[in-house]
Motif scaffolding. Sequence first.
Motif, PDB file in Angstrom:
ATOM      1  N   GLY A   1       0.800  -1.216   0.000  1.00 39.78           N
ATOM      2  CA  GLY A   1       0.000   0.000   0.000  1.00 39.78           C
ATOM      3  C   GLY A   1       0.829   1.261   0.000  1.00 39.78           C
ATOM      4  O   GLY A   1       0.340   2.329  -0.364  1.00 39.78           O
ATOM      5  N   ALA A   2       2.081   1.191   0.437  1.00 38.71           N
ATOM      6  CA  ALA A   2       2.921   2.374   0.481  1.00 38.71           C
ATOM      7  C   ALA A   2       3.172   2.893  -0.930  1.00 38.71           C
ATOM      8  O   ALA A   2       3.414   2.129  -1.857  1.00 38.71           O
ATOM      9  CB  ALA A   2       4.249   2.058   1.162  1.00 38.71           C
ATOM     10  N   GLY A   3       3.108   4.189  -1.085  1.00 35.92           N
ATOM     11  CA  GLY A   3       3.290   4.788  -2.391  1.00 35.92           C
ATOM     12  C   GLY A   3       2.032   4.723  -3.239  1.00 35.92           C
ATOM     13  O   GLY A   3       2.097   4.925  -4.447  1.00 35.92           O
ATOM     14  N   ARG A   4       0.873   4.432  -2.624  1.00 39.16           N
ATOM     15  CA  ARG A   4      -0.360   4.310  -3.383  1.00 39.16           C
ATOM     16  C   ARG A   4      -1.467   5.166  -2.781  1.00 39.16           C
ATOM     17  O   ARG A   4      -1.447   5.510  -1.601  1.00 39.16           O
ATOM     18  CB  ARG A   4      -0.835   2.844  -3.410  1.00 39.16           C
ATOM     19  N   ILE A   5      -2.435   5.475  -3.626  1.00 37.26           N
ATOM     20  CA  ILE A   5      -3.688   6.078  -3.180  1.00 37.26           C
ATOM     21  C   ILE A   5      -4.715   4.962  -3.086  1.00 37.26           C
ATOM     22  O   ILE A   5      -4.895   4.199  -4.034  1.00 37.26           O
ATOM     23  CB  ILE A   5      -4.170   7.159  -4.157  1.00 37.26           C
ATOM     24  N   VAL A   6      -5.373   4.849  -1.952  1.00 32.76           N
ATOM     25  CA  VAL A   6      -6.354   3.801  -1.721  1.00 32.76           C
ATOM     26  C   VAL A   6      -7.701   4.461  -1.469  1.00 32.76           C
ATOM     27  O   VAL A   6      -7.880   5.150  -0.461  1.00 32.76           O
ATOM     28  CB  VAL A   6      -5.962   2.906  -0.528  1.00 32.76           C
ATOM     29  N   GLU A   7      -8.643   4.276  -2.388  1.00 26.38           N
ATOM     30  CA  GLU A   7      -9.984   4.821  -2.229  1.00 26.38           C
ATOM     31  C   GLU A   7     -10.851   3.810  -1.486  1.00 26.38           C
ATOM     32  O   GLU A   7     -10.904   2.645  -1.864  1.00 26.38           O
ATOM     33  CB  GLU A   7     -10.588   5.152  -3.593  1.00 26.38           C
ATOM     34  N   ILE A   8     -11.519   4.263  -0.447  1.00 27.77           N
ATOM     35  CA  ILE A   8     -12.323   3.362   0.372  1.00 27.77           C
ATOM     36  C   ILE A   8     -13.753   3.901   0.492  1.00 27.77           C
ATOM     37  O   ILE A   8     -13.976   5.110   0.497  1.00 27.77           O
ATOM     38  CB  ILE A   8     -11.711   3.170   1.778  1.00 27.77           C
ATOM     39  N   GLY A   9     -14.708   3.000   0.574  1.00 27.59           N
ATOM     40  CA  GLY A   9     -16.109   3.385   0.706  1.00 27.59           C
ATOM     41  C   GLY A   9     -16.948   2.225   1.170  1.00 27.59           C
ATOM     42  O   GLY A   9     -16.547   1.061   1.076  1.00 27.59           O
ATOM     43  N   GLY A  10     -18.117   2.517   1.693  1.00 31.66           N
ATOM     44  CA  GLY A  10     -19.032   1.480   2.136  1.00 31.66           C
ATOM     45  C   GLY A  10     -19.777   0.853   0.982  1.00 31.66           C
ATOM     46  O   GLY A  10     -19.541   1.172  -0.194  1.00 31.66           O
ATOM     47  N   PRO A  11     -20.716  -0.040   1.258  1.00 30.53           N
ATOM     48  CA  PRO A  11     -21.417  -0.766   0.193  1.00 30.53           C
ATOM     49  C   PRO A  11     -22.526   0.024  -0.488  1.00 30.53           C
ATOM     50  O   PRO A  11     -23.058  -0.430  -1.491  1.00 30.53           O
ATOM     51  CB  PRO A  11     -21.997  -1.979   0.930  1.00 30.53           C
ATOM     52  N   ASP A  12     -22.887   1.214   0.037  1.00 26.56           N
ATOM     53  CA  ASP A  12     -24.027   1.965  -0.496  1.00 26.56           C
ATOM     54  C   ASP A  12     -23.568   3.241  -1.193  1.00 26.56           C
ATOM     55  O   ASP A  12     -22.742   3.988  -0.661  1.00 26.56           O
ATOM     56  CB  ASP A  12     -24.991   2.343   0.633  1.00 26.56           C
ATOM     57  N   VAL A  13     -24.114   3.486  -2.377  1.00 24.88           N
ATOM     58  CA  VAL A  13     -23.928   4.757  -3.080  1.00 24.88           C
ATOM     59  C   VAL A  13     -25.265   5.477  -3.053  1.00 24.88           C
ATOM     60  O   VAL A  13     -26.259   4.985  -3.609  1.00 24.88           O
ATOM     61  CB  VAL A  13     -23.444   4.546  -4.523  1.00 24.88           C
ATOM     62  N   LEU A  14     -25.311   6.647  -2.423  1.00 19.90           N
ATOM     63  CA  LEU A  14     -26.570   7.350  -2.168  1.00 19.90           C
ATOM     64  C   LEU A  14     -26.440   8.818  -2.515  1.00 19.90           C
ATOM     65  O   LEU A  14     -25.342   9.379  -2.498  1.00 19.90           O
ATOM     66  CB  LEU A  14     -26.944   7.241  -0.675  1.00 19.90           C
ATOM     67  N   THR A  15     -27.557   9.443  -2.804  1.00 22.29           N
ATOM     68  CA  THR A  15     -27.567  10.907  -2.848  1.00 22.29           C
ATOM     69  C   THR A  15     -27.699  11.408  -1.419  1.00 22.29           C
ATOM     70  O   THR A  15     -28.071  10.655  -0.499  1.00 22.29           O
ATOM     71  CB  THR A  15     -28.742  11.439  -3.676  1.00 22.29           C
ATOM     72  N   TYR A  16     -27.437  12.692  -1.201  1.00 19.17           N
ATOM     73  CA  TYR A  16     -27.555  13.232   0.148  1.00 19.17           C
ATOM     74  C   TYR A  16     -29.018  13.228   0.600  1.00 19.17           C
ATOM     75  O   TYR A  16     -29.298  13.063   1.794  1.00 19.17           O
ATOM     76  CB  TYR A  16     -26.939  14.618   0.212  1.00 19.17           C
ATOM     77  N   GLY A  17     -29.928  13.394  -0.339  1.00 19.05           N
ATOM     78  CA  GLY A  17     -31.332  13.294   0.013  1.00 19.05           C
ATOM     79  C   GLY A  17     -31.689  11.904   0.505  1.00 19.05           C
ATOM     80  O   GLY A  17     -32.441  11.740   1.470  1.00 19.05           O
ATOM     81  N   GLU A  18     -31.163  10.868  -0.158  1.00 18.33           N
ATOM     82  CA  GLU A  18     -31.421   9.490   0.272  1.00 18.33           C
ATOM     83  C   GLU A  18     -30.805   9.217   1.635  1.00 18.33           C
ATOM     84  O   GLU A  18     -31.380   8.502   2.472  1.00 18.33           O
ATOM     85  CB  GLU A  18     -30.870   8.518  -0.767  1.00 18.33           C
ATOM     86  N   MET A  19     -29.631   9.793   1.893  1.00 15.83           N
ATOM     87  CA  MET A  19     -29.011   9.626   3.203  1.00 15.83           C
ATOM     88  C   MET A  19     -29.883  10.238   4.297  1.00 15.83           C
ATOM     89  O   MET A  19     -30.047   9.659   5.386  1.00 15.83           O
ATOM     90  CB  MET A  19     -27.622  10.256   3.204  1.00 15.83           C
ATOM     91  N   MET A  20     -30.483  11.402   4.015  1.00 16.49           N
ATOM     92  CA  MET A  20     -31.365  12.035   5.003  1.00 16.49           C
ATOM     93  C   MET A  20     -32.574  11.155   5.303  1.00 16.49           C
ATOM     94  O   MET A  20     -32.950  10.968   6.461  1.00 16.49           O
ATOM     95  CB  MET A  20     -31.815  13.399   4.486  1.00 16.49           C
ATOM     96  N   GLN A  21     -33.190  10.599   4.261  1.00 14.78           N
ATOM     97  CA  GLN A  21     -34.378   9.775   4.464  1.00 14.78           C
ATOM     98  C   GLN A  21     -34.036   8.486   5.209  1.00 14.78           C
ATOM     99  O   GLN A  21     -34.795   8.045   6.086  1.00 14.78           O
ATOM    100  CB  GLN A  21     -35.044   9.454   3.125  1.00 14.78           C
ATOM    101  N   ARG A  22     -32.918   7.883   4.904  1.00 18.08           N
ATOM    102  CA  ARG A  22     -32.530   6.652   5.592  1.00 18.08           C
ATOM    103  C   ARG A  22     -32.172   6.939   7.046  1.00 18.08           C
ATOM    104  O   ARG A  22     -32.456   6.137   7.939  1.00 18.08           O
ATOM    105  CB  ARG A  22     -31.355   5.988   4.869  1.00 18.08           C
ATOM    106  N   TYR A  23     -31.549   8.093   7.295  1.00 20.65           N
ATOM    107  CA  TYR A  23     -31.259   8.465   8.677  1.00 20.65           C
ATOM    108  C   TYR A  23     -32.561   8.606   9.459  1.00 20.65           C
ATOM    109  O   TYR A  23     -32.692   8.109  10.583  1.00 20.65           O
ATOM    110  CB  TYR A  23     -30.477   9.776   8.743  1.00 20.65           C
ATOM    111  N   ALA A  24     -33.546   9.301   8.875  1.00 17.75           N
ATOM    112  CA  ALA A  24     -34.831   9.497   9.548  1.00 17.75           C
ATOM    113  C   ALA A  24     -35.476   8.154   9.888  1.00 17.75           C
ATOM    114  O   ALA A  24     -36.018   7.973  10.986  1.00 17.75           O
ATOM    115  CB  ALA A  24     -35.761  10.337   8.675  1.00 17.75           C
ATOM    116  N   GLU A  25     -35.399   7.208   8.975  1.00 13.85           N
ATOM    117  CA  GLU A  25     -36.001   5.899   9.215  1.00 13.85           C
ATOM    118  C   GLU A  25     -35.322   5.186  10.371  1.00 13.85           C
ATOM    119  O   GLU A  25     -35.989   4.633  11.257  1.00 13.85           O
ATOM    120  CB  GLU A  25     -35.910   5.049   7.943  1.00 13.85           C
TER     121      GLU A  25
END
Length: 530
Positions: free
Chosen positions: A235-259
């Motif tokens: 991993g040294a000398g590299r860029i490592v992009e990390i993310g969770g399993p869900d791709v959401l819009t910010y609006g979808e994140m708000m609705q899921r948080y409310a739920e």
Amino acid sequence: MVVRHEARNAAAPRMATLAEGSPGQALGNGAGIRMRVGVIGATGYVGGRLVPELLAAGHQVRCLARMPSRLDRVPWRNRVEVVAADVFDAPSVESGFRGLDAVYYLVHSMGHARDFEQADRLGAENTRMAAERADVGRLIYLGGLGHNDPAGLSDHLASRHEVGRILGSGTVPLTELRAAVIIGSGSASFEMLRHLVEVLPLMVCPRWVTKTRCQPIAIADVLRHLVSALRSPDGAGRIVEIGGPDVLTYGEMMQRYAEVAGLRRRLIIPVPLLTPRLSSHWVNLVTPLPIGLARPLVDSLCNDVVVGAGEQLPGHDDGRGPLSFEEAVRDALARVKDLEVSTSWMDSASNAGSAMPMPQDPSWAGGTVLEDVRAKWSAASPREVFATVSGVGGRRGWYFANGLWAARGWVDKLLGGVGMRRGRRHPDQLRVGDALDFFRVEVYDPPRLLRLRAEMKLPGEAWLEWHVAPATGGRGGTTLQQRARFHPRGIAGRLYWWALLLPHALIWSRLIERLARVAAEGAARIPSPD
């Protein structure tokens, strides 16, 4: 969870075992190698959670802090070395780096400096040069997701990428992890989301809120990546992009948080008129985030922050896969026993996760907890005062306005709650889990602390607690501190608190006065607890 690697032009990582005795050369890829690790930013959100993870992995940790006193209250203070170092003072950083195998760079100036880009640039340059002079084996940096064209990025994300380029431009190998919104109590982006959704049932938002894509990641998974970076030489000398399993819009994140939070679905009205600058002022008004932090965060919401095509990361060591957005939110919303960020809750909640509040978090972290705090001196001893306090409720009553307490119990019964009929198991004795009118004993620690958790129907969660301690100043007696706390749920919870502020203030003030006086007079004649 998705990870994408991107190569950098940097020196190859140096690998050996700690037994060889040379700093900067313990970067082997085998598990269980004990390394000397420095953390710049241990007083911050990610750094404060990373340190106990590194300790659990068996590493020696040195925290470099501009204000070392800010770490005095963390529960792991006696297990780490703390040195004073400021990334804007290159000699102090170089001195703090001596003897280290790897250094985590987890600081940024956003919200702390007017020209945060220039401040971040200077801090990164000083750190890179200090790492070279001190012969550090590896730098590990947590930056932000976003495409590589600086012209299309917000100032915040462009600065995050620039810091990575500066840190990786020297001879010390850099592992740069890039993440989008981190989900955990205390994360600035998450706290902004939390407060917006909890306060506003209706939101007029910029159109990009429903269009911009984001790949949030749980703080627990971020920490796993950071710790793994120590034992991953490729991993040294590299860029490592990390993310969770869900791709959401910010609006979808708000609705899921409310739920997940048990709130009604939010009405989001997208309009083309709100600019990021206007939106940041609105965020500053509705949430506790300072404007200097809210503005660059809102600016960044206009950019898609999604991991590029890559390989699936293996699950956790316990076989569990990466946390979904909903799972990460549930962890972040879990209430810790002490209900405040400033206490060392880890001492009493060993199973509390990294997504919950921690002692070094800023004042706006951990959700909204409204409270009424009062203190009173009593001539009685601490044991006598605690015995009086632990005798409240049941047939003995609440020492003041028992009719109001009974009326509140009837209202609760009409709403489908438990009411006041449960009384208490014993007139003098308590134990954790006991019902006490419409409360339940959550903490019973004689003669120091009694905490009751409310079980009546409320638009939120409520606690009533008393701390008992010997009085200071040579006057003898006891100081009794009383706290009524309320964690509101949505706008209804906040309206409930403010509507009853005056009657509650009267009840709480008279209650503590009567408790202190009854203890001093010995009128209750309650046996002291064992």
